[in-house]
Design a protein around this motif. Structure first.
Motif, PDB file in Angstrom:
ATOM      1  N   LEU A 101       0.859  -1.180   0.000  1.00  0.00           N
ATOM      2  CA  LEU A 101       0.000   0.000   0.000  1.00  0.00           C
ATOM      3  C   LEU A 101       0.891   1.224   0.000  1.00  0.00           C
ATOM      4  CD1 LEU A 101      -2.955   0.929   0.211  1.00  0.00           C
ATOM      5  CD2 LEU A 101      -2.737   0.776   2.682  1.00  0.00           C
ATOM      6  N   GLU A 102       0.731   2.057  -1.006  1.00  0.00           N
ATOM      7  CA  GLU A 102       1.587   3.236  -1.127  1.00  0.00           C
ATOM      8  C   GLU A 102       1.139   4.345  -0.188  1.00  0.00           C
ATOM      9  OE1 GLU A 102       2.397   4.648  -5.046  1.00  0.00           O
ATOM     10  OE2 GLU A 102       2.353   2.617  -5.883  1.00  0.00           O
ATOM     11  N   GLU A 103       2.119   5.045   0.364  1.00  0.00           N
ATOM     12  CA  GLU A 103       1.842   6.180   1.217  1.00  0.00           C
ATOM     13  C   GLU A 103       1.327   7.335   0.365  1.00  0.00           C
ATOM     14  OE1 GLU A 103       4.133   8.939   4.537  1.00  0.00           O
ATOM     15  OE2 GLU A 103       5.265   7.483   3.365  1.00  0.00           O
ATOM     16  N   THR A 104       0.387   8.077   0.924  1.00  0.00           N
ATOM     17  CA  THR A 104      -0.097   9.283   0.254  1.00  0.00           C
ATOM     18  C   THR A 104       0.289  10.496   1.098  1.00  0.00           C
ATOM     19  OG1 THR A 104      -2.251   9.177   1.354  1.00  0.00           O
ATOM     20  CG2 THR A 104      -2.051   8.056  -0.775  1.00  0.00           C
ATOM     21  N   ARG A 105       0.191  11.673   0.512  1.00  0.00           N
ATOM     22  CA  ARG A 105       0.614  12.895   1.222  1.00  0.00           C
ATOM     23  C   ARG A 105      -0.405  13.346   2.256  1.00  0.00           C
ATOM     24  NH1 ARG A 105       3.982  17.080  -1.845  1.00  0.00           N
ATOM     25  NH2 ARG A 105       5.743  15.747  -2.320  1.00  0.00           N
ATOM     26  N   GLN A 106      -1.676  13.075   2.024  1.00  0.00           N
ATOM     27  CA  GLN A 106      -2.706  13.515   2.954  1.00  0.00           C
ATOM     28  C   GLN A 106      -3.030  12.395   3.947  1.00  0.00           C
ATOM     29  OE1 GLN A 106      -3.132  12.959  -0.276  1.00  0.00           O
ATOM     30  NE2 GLN A 106      -4.894  11.678  -0.578  1.00  0.00           N
ATOM     31  N   LYS A 107      -3.559  12.799   5.101  1.00  0.00           N
ATOM     32  CA  LYS A 107      -3.940  11.783   6.070  1.00  0.00           C
ATOM     33  C   LYS A 107      -5.107  10.984   5.515  1.00  0.00           C
ATOM     34  CE  LYS A 107      -7.282  14.304   8.839  1.00  0.00           C
ATOM     35  NZ  LYS A 107      -7.697  14.665  10.162  1.00  0.00           N
ATOM     36  N   GLY A 108      -5.218   9.755   5.954  1.00  0.00           N
ATOM     37  CA  GLY A 108      -6.309   8.906   5.495  1.00  0.00           C
ATOM     38  C   GLY A 108      -6.165   7.509   6.058  1.00  0.00           C
ATOM     39  N   TYR A 109      -7.198   6.725   5.874  1.00  0.00           N
ATOM     40  CA  TYR A 109      -7.197   5.375   6.418  1.00  0.00           C
ATOM     41  C   TYR A 109      -6.120   4.497   5.796  1.00  0.00           C
ATOM     42  CZ  TYR A 109     -11.559   6.566   8.711  1.00  0.00           C
ATOM     43  OH  TYR A 109     -12.513   7.162   9.484  1.00  0.00           O
ATOM     44  N   GLY A 110      -5.814   4.714   4.531  1.00  0.00           N
ATOM     45  CA  GLY A 110      -4.756   3.935   3.895  1.00  0.00           C
ATOM     46  C   GLY A 110      -3.417   4.134   4.590  1.00  0.00           C
ATOM     47  N   ASN A 111      -3.092   5.375   4.896  1.00  0.00           N
ATOM     48  CA  ASN A 111      -1.837   5.655   5.605  1.00  0.00           C
ATOM     49  C   ASN A 111      -1.867   5.085   7.016  1.00  0.00           C
ATOM     50  OD1 ASN A 111      -0.540   6.940   3.499  1.00  0.00           O
ATOM     51  ND2 ASN A 111      -1.232   8.965   4.099  1.00  0.00           N
ATOM     52  N   MET A 112      -3.001   5.211   7.679  1.00  0.00           N
ATOM     53  CA  MET A 112      -3.115   4.657   9.021  1.00  0.00           C
ATOM     54  C   MET A 112      -2.966   3.139   8.989  1.00  0.00           C
ATOM     55  SD  MET A 112      -6.005   5.601  11.776  1.00  0.00           S
ATOM     56  CE  MET A 112      -7.021   4.190  12.079  1.00  0.00           C
ATOM     57  N   LEU A 113      -3.558   2.510   8.002  1.00  0.00           N
ATOM     58  CA  LEU A 113      -3.452   1.068   7.836  1.00  0.00           C
ATOM     59  C   LEU A 113      -1.996   0.642   7.655  1.00  0.00           C
ATOM     60  CD1 LEU A 113      -4.725  -1.714   7.431  1.00  0.00           C
ATOM     61  CD2 LEU A 113      -5.195  -1.076   5.068  1.00  0.00           C
ATOM     62  N   ARG A 114      -1.254   1.400   6.877  1.00  0.00           N
ATOM     63  CA  ARG A 114       0.160   1.088   6.663  1.00  0.00           C
ATOM     64  C   ARG A 114       0.932   1.075   7.982  1.00  0.00           C
ATOM     65  NH1 ARG A 114       3.050   4.611   4.555  1.00  0.00           N
ATOM     66  NH2 ARG A 114       4.641   3.293   3.655  1.00  0.00           N
ATOM     67  N   VAL A 115       0.558   1.948   8.906  1.00  0.00           N
ATOM     68  CA  VAL A 115       1.253   2.066  10.183  1.00  0.00           C
ATOM     69  C   VAL A 115       0.862   0.948  11.155  1.00  0.00           C
ATOM     70  CG1 VAL A 115       1.556   3.537  12.223  1.00  0.00           C
ATOM     71  CG2 VAL A 115       1.589   4.545   9.947  1.00  0.00           C
ATOM     72  N   VAL A 116      -0.416   0.605  11.221  1.00  0.00           N
ATOM     73  CA  VAL A 116      -0.856  -0.372  12.217  1.00  0.00           C
ATOM     74  C   VAL A 116      -0.779  -1.817  11.734  1.00  0.00           C
ATOM     75  CG1 VAL A 116      -2.357   1.300  13.349  1.00  0.00           C
ATOM     76  CG2 VAL A 116      -3.329  -0.263  11.648  1.00  0.00           C
ATOM     77  N   ALA A 117      -0.623  -2.026  10.434  1.00  0.00           N
ATOM     78  CA  ALA A 117      -0.617  -3.380   9.898  1.00  0.00           C
ATOM     79  C   ALA A 117       0.753  -4.021   9.942  1.00  0.00           C
ATOM     80  CB  ALA A 117      -1.131  -3.366   8.457  1.00  0.00           C
TER      81      ALA A 117
END
Length: 120
Positions: A101-117
Motif C-alpha cells: 500500500l503506497e503512502e499518500t501525502r494527505q492523512k487517510g485510512y490507507g496511511n493509518m493502515l500502513r502504520v498499524v498493519a
C-alpha cells in the motif's frame, strides 16, 4: 487460524475480484478458515446495511487475524477497518496487509493502515 478478509465487495473491479479469490484460495490451501465477505455473507441490502454489518461483525469477532486488500473507494472497507482497529486494541488481533500500500501525502485510512498493519 481464522482469518477475516477486508476487501471491496460492491463496485470492485474484475482484477480486484481475481486477486481476492486467489488470495483466499491460498490462505485456505494452507489450512486457514477465511471469512470472505462476497462469498460468506448474503449481500442483500436491508435498506440500511445493518444486517450485512452485523454478520461481518460476528465473523470478525471470531477471527484470529484480519487481512486487508485495501481500496480507498470502498466505504464498507472503511467501516470494517474501524472494527478491525478496535479488535486489534481489544484482543491484540493482528492486521495484515495482503498487498503493498503506497503512502499518500494527505492523512487517510490507507496511511493509518500502513502504520498499524503487519507485513506477511
Amino acid at each position: 487460524m481464522n482469518v477475516y478478509l477486508i476487501c471491496p465487495v460492491r463496485n470492485r473491479s474484475e482484477e480486484d475480484r481475481r486477486f481476492a479469490d486467489r488470495y483466499v484460495a491460498e490462505l485456505e490451501q494452507r489450512g486457514n478458515t477465511v471469512h470472505y465477505p462476497p462469498r460468506d455473507v448474503d449481500q442483500t441490502d436491508d435498506g440500511v446495511g445493518l444486517k450485512i454489518s452485523r454478520a461481518h461483525r460476528e465473523a470478525m469477532l471470531k477471527c484470529d487475524e484480519v487481512h486487508v486488500i485495501w481500496d480507498e473507494e470502498s466505504k464498507g472497507s472503511h467501516f470494517d477497518f474501524g472494527m478491525a482497529f478496535m479488535l486489534q486494541a481489544w484482543k491484540n488481533c493482528p492486521i495484515i496487509l495482503a498487498s503493498p500500500l503506497e503512502e499518500t501525502r494527505q492523512k487517510g485510512y490507507g496511511n493509518m493502515l500502513r502504520v498499524v498493519a503487519e507485513r506477511p
